[in-house]
Design a protein around this motif. Structure first.
Motif, PDB file in Angstrom:
ATOM      1  N   MET A   1       0.846  -1.186   0.000  1.00 44.94           N
ATOM      2  CA  MET A   1       0.000   0.000   0.000  1.00 44.94           C
ATOM      3  C   MET A   1       0.884   1.240   0.000  1.00 44.94           C
ATOM      4  SD  MET A   1      -2.813   0.927   2.861  1.00 44.94           S
ATOM      5  CE  MET A   1      -1.790   1.687   4.082  1.00 44.94           C
ATOM      6  N   VAL A   2       0.549   2.217  -0.805  1.00 47.47           N
ATOM      7  CA  VAL A   2       1.250   3.492  -0.808  1.00 47.47           C
ATOM      8  C   VAL A   2       0.436   4.455   0.024  1.00 47.47           C
ATOM      9  CG1 VAL A   2       2.024   5.425  -2.211  1.00 47.47           C
ATOM     10  CG2 VAL A   2       2.268   3.107  -3.057  1.00 47.47           C
ATOM     11  N   ILE A   3       1.071   5.069   0.994  1.00 48.34           N
ATOM     12  CA  ILE A   3       0.383   6.064   1.804  1.00 48.34           C
ATOM     13  C   ILE A   3       0.519   7.394   1.084  1.00 48.34           C
ATOM     14  CG2 ILE A   3       0.342   7.243   4.028  1.00 48.34           C
ATOM     15  CD1 ILE A   3       1.449   4.592   5.201  1.00 48.34           C
ATOM     16  N   GLU A   4      -0.585   7.946   0.683  1.00 47.22           N
ATOM     17  CA  GLU A   4      -0.576   9.182  -0.092  1.00 47.22           C
ATOM     18  C   GLU A   4       0.021  10.322   0.718  1.00 47.22           C
ATOM     19  OE1 GLU A   4      -1.388   9.640  -3.309  1.00 47.22           O
ATOM     20  OE2 GLU A   4      -1.673   7.483  -3.408  1.00 47.22           O
ATOM     21  N   PRO A   5       0.756  11.207   0.065  1.00 49.04           N
ATOM     22  CA  PRO A   5       1.344  12.343   0.782  1.00 49.04           C
ATOM     23  C   PRO A   5       0.267  13.321   1.246  1.00 49.04           C
ATOM     24  CG  PRO A   5       1.724  12.522  -1.581  1.00 49.04           C
ATOM     25  CD  PRO A   5       1.077  11.196  -1.344  1.00 49.04           C
ATOM     26  N   GLN A   6       0.575  14.019   2.310  1.00 42.70           N
ATOM     27  CA  GLN A   6      -0.309  15.076   2.781  1.00 42.70           C
ATOM     28  C   GLN A   6      -0.211  16.260   1.825  1.00 42.70           C
ATOM     29  OE1 GLN A   6      -2.439  14.668   5.414  1.00 42.70           O
ATOM     30  NE2 GLN A   6      -1.672  12.566   5.252  1.00 42.70           N
ATOM     31  N   LYS A   7      -1.108  17.197   1.956  1.00 41.40           N
ATOM     32  CA  LYS A   7      -1.220  18.312   1.017  1.00 41.40           C
ATOM     33  C   LYS A   7       0.107  19.051   0.795  1.00 41.40           C
ATOM     34  CE  LYS A   7      -3.769  22.494   0.089  1.00 41.40           C
ATOM     35  NZ  LYS A   7      -4.634  23.523   0.594  1.00 41.40           N
ATOM     36  N   ASP A   8       0.840  19.336   1.854  1.00 38.08           N
ATOM     37  CA  ASP A   8       2.073  20.123   1.727  1.00 38.08           C
ATOM     38  C   ASP A   8       3.340  19.268   1.724  1.00 38.08           C
ATOM     39  OD1 ASP A   8       0.609  22.479   1.618  1.00 38.08           O
ATOM     40  OD2 ASP A   8       0.542  22.645   3.808  1.00 38.08           O
ATOM     41  N   ASP A   9       3.236  17.949   1.632  1.00 35.19           N
ATOM     42  CA  ASP A   9       4.410  17.072   1.614  1.00 35.19           C
ATOM     43  C   ASP A   9       5.237  17.229   0.342  1.00 35.19           C
ATOM     44  OD1 ASP A   9       3.933  15.997   4.060  1.00 35.19           O
ATOM     45  OD2 ASP A   9       3.370  14.007   3.345  1.00 35.19           O
ATOM     46  N   ILE A  10       4.578  17.520  -0.772  1.00 32.01           N
ATOM     47  CA  ILE A  10       5.245  17.606  -2.070  1.00 32.01           C
ATOM     48  C   ILE A  10       5.205  19.046  -2.551  1.00 32.01           C
ATOM     49  CG2 ILE A  10       5.053  16.952  -4.506  1.00 32.01           C
ATOM     50  CD1 ILE A  10       4.214  14.200  -3.590  1.00 32.01           C
ATOM     51  N   SER A  11       6.368  19.533  -3.020  1.00 32.30           N
ATOM     52  CA  SER A  11       6.423  20.889  -3.567  1.00 32.30           C
ATOM     53  C   SER A  11       7.186  20.877  -4.883  1.00 32.30           C
ATOM     54  CB  SER A  11       7.102  21.835  -2.565  1.00 32.30           C
ATOM     55  OG  SER A  11       8.434  21.440  -2.349  1.00 32.30           O
ATOM     56  N   ASP A  12       7.120  21.990  -5.577  1.00 32.91           N
ATOM     57  CA  ASP A  12       7.856  22.193  -6.828  1.00 32.91           C
ATOM     58  C   ASP A  12       7.632  21.054  -7.827  1.00 32.91           C
ATOM     59  OD1 ASP A  12       9.420  23.725  -8.509  1.00 32.91           O
ATOM     60  OD2 ASP A  12      11.310  22.889  -7.776  1.00 32.91           O
ATOM     61  N   TYR A  13       6.368  20.635  -7.954  1.00 32.92           N
ATOM     62  CA  TYR A  13       6.019  19.556  -8.884  1.00 32.92           C
ATOM     63  C   TYR A  13       6.020  20.090 -10.313  1.00 32.92           C
ATOM     64  CZ  TYR A  13       3.475  16.020 -11.417  1.00 32.92           C
ATOM     65  OH  TYR A  13       3.128  15.076 -12.334  1.00 32.92           O
ATOM     66  N   ARG A  14       6.520  19.286 -11.225  1.00 30.86           N
ATOM     67  CA  ARG A  14       6.485  19.652 -12.646  1.00 30.86           C
ATOM     68  C   ARG A  14       6.490  18.387 -13.491  1.00 30.86           C
ATOM     69  NH1 ARG A  14       8.154  24.626 -15.582  1.00 30.86           N
ATOM     70  NH2 ARG A  14       8.510  24.005 -17.720  1.00 30.86           N
ATOM     71  N   ARG A  15       5.612  18.367 -14.474  1.00 23.35           N
ATOM     72  CA  ARG A  15       5.540  17.278 -15.456  1.00 23.35           C
ATOM     73  C   ARG A  15       5.673  17.934 -16.819  1.00 23.35           C
ATOM     74  NH1 ARG A  15       0.581  14.719 -17.924  1.00 23.35           N
ATOM     75  NH2 ARG A  15      -0.593  16.263 -16.766  1.00 23.35           N
ATOM     76  N   GLN A  16       6.686  17.522 -17.581  1.00 29.03           N
ATOM     77  CA  GLN A  16       6.894  18.186 -18.871  1.00 29.03           C
ATOM     78  C   GLN A  16       7.342  17.197 -19.937  1.00 29.03           C
ATOM     79  OE1 GLN A  16       9.913  21.119 -17.984  1.00 29.03           O
ATOM     80  NE2 GLN A  16      11.507  19.853 -18.876  1.00 29.03           N
ATOM     81  N   LEU A  17       6.941  17.507 -21.153  1.00 29.98           N
ATOM     82  CA  LEU A  17       7.337  16.736 -22.328  1.00 29.98           C
ATOM     83  C   LEU A  17       8.093  17.670 -23.264  1.00 29.98           C
ATOM     84  CD1 LEU A  17       7.290  14.267 -24.191  1.00 29.98           C
ATOM     85  CD2 LEU A  17       5.015  14.994 -24.954  1.00 29.98           C
ATOM     86  N   GLN A  18       9.393  17.393 -23.467  1.00 27.66           N
ATOM     87  CA  GLN A  18      10.210  18.149 -24.416  1.00 27.66           C
ATOM     88  C   GLN A  18       9.853  17.648 -25.813  1.00 27.66           C
ATOM     89  OE1 GLN A  18      12.084  20.606 -21.971  1.00 27.66           O
ATOM     90  NE2 GLN A  18      12.948  20.514 -23.985  1.00 27.66           N
ATOM     91  N   LEU A  19       9.272  18.486 -26.626  1.00 31.58           N
ATOM     92  CA  LEU A  19       8.828  18.051 -27.951  1.00 31.58           C
ATOM     93  C   LEU A  19       9.995  17.794 -28.899  1.00 31.58           C
ATOM     94  CD1 LEU A  19       5.711  20.345 -28.375  1.00 31.58           C
ATOM     95  CD2 LEU A  19       5.816  17.996 -27.557  1.00 31.58           C
ATOM     96  N   GLY A  20      11.113  18.493 -28.728  1.00 30.62           N
ATOM     97  CA  GLY A  20      12.268  18.302 -29.599  1.00 30.62           C
ATOM     98  C   GLY A  20      13.013  17.000 -29.350  1.00 30.62           C
ATOM     99  N   THR A  21      13.038  16.553 -28.097  1.00 28.76           N
ATOM    100  CA  THR A  21      13.772  15.332 -27.756  1.00 28.76           C
ATOM    101  C   THR A  21      12.852  14.165 -27.436  1.00 28.76           C
ATOM    102  OG1 THR A  21      13.867  15.954 -25.418  1.00 28.76           O
ATOM    103  CG2 THR A  21      15.720  16.644 -26.825  1.00 28.76           C
ATOM    104  N   ALA A  22      11.561  14.431 -27.267  1.00 25.91           N
ATOM    105  CA  ALA A  22      10.564  13.417 -26.908  1.00 25.91           C
ATOM    106  C   ALA A  22      10.872  12.765 -25.560  1.00 25.91           C
ATOM    107  CB  ALA A  22      10.415  12.365 -28.004  1.00 25.91           C
TER     108      ALA A  22
END
Length: 188
Positions: free
Chosen positions: A117-138
């Motif tokens: 089981m993964v215990i979900e993080p609390q609201k402020d446990d995670i910061s500076d989140y970013r998900r990105q896809l570089q289109l030039g390099t895939a």
């Protein structure tokens, strides 16, 4: 040339919000979850239906009629002809090969292995989140900070190697040795 990218400040909530990677045969859709990630993997040899080919004998006539209506400004009527008379039978859809689950960033007692089981993080446990896809390099990159540790996952599907790769790292942000790698692994 500019390197364009797609970026999000939160994980995908639905499959259609994921970033898609592929090489024409092998594909991955990355949801970007932190700390639990789900990656859907697909292969073009897995599809529903049969290998039968259906040739619509009226296809060309219907195409000419749809083109004529479109040029006359009757776009809705032309679209109805295309949908009803040209698409043929229900077409096959790809089926997923696998759903890969990765858990990275569960420190101390945050993961209960006996219960898997993964215990979900609390609201402020995670910061500076970013998900990105570089289109030039895939290359898809998902990163976040938790407990002063930057977690990064990079995803790529190679055409020449015909493989999908995932590279995961964790580096201490402050305190301890600067840039100290706590985790560094790849698989493909």
């Amino acid at each position: 040339m500019k390197d364009y990218l797609l970026w999000e400040d939160k994980p995908a909530e639905k499959f259609c919000d994921a970033h898609y990677l592929g090489n024409g045969r092998l594909g991955m859709s990355v949801m970007g979850g932190a700390p639990l990630e789900e990656v859907y993997i697909n292969d073009d040899t897995l599809w529903s239906g049969s290998e039968e080919f259906y040739l619509n004998p009226q296809h060309y006539d219907k195409f000419e009629e749809a083109r004529r209506l479109s040029l006359e400004g009757k776009v809705k009527e032309a679209n109805n002809i295309i949908n009803n008379d040209m698409e043929g039978r229900w077409f096959e859809a790809y089926l997923p090969l696998a759903s890969l689950h990765l858990t990275v960033g569960q420190a101390n007692n945050r993961r209960n292995m006996p219960l898997k089981m993964v215990i979900e993080p609390q609201k402020d446990d995670i910061s500076d989140y970013r998900r990105q896809l570089q289109l030039g390099t895939a290359v898809e990159t998902v990163s976040w900070v938790r407990d002063n540790i930057r977690y990064t996952r990079e995803y790529f599907v190679s055409f020449p190697d015909n493989k999908a790769f995932i590279y995961c790292t964790a580096e201490r942000e402050e305190g301890g040795a600067e840039g100290e790698k706590l985790l560094d692994f790849a698989f493909g």
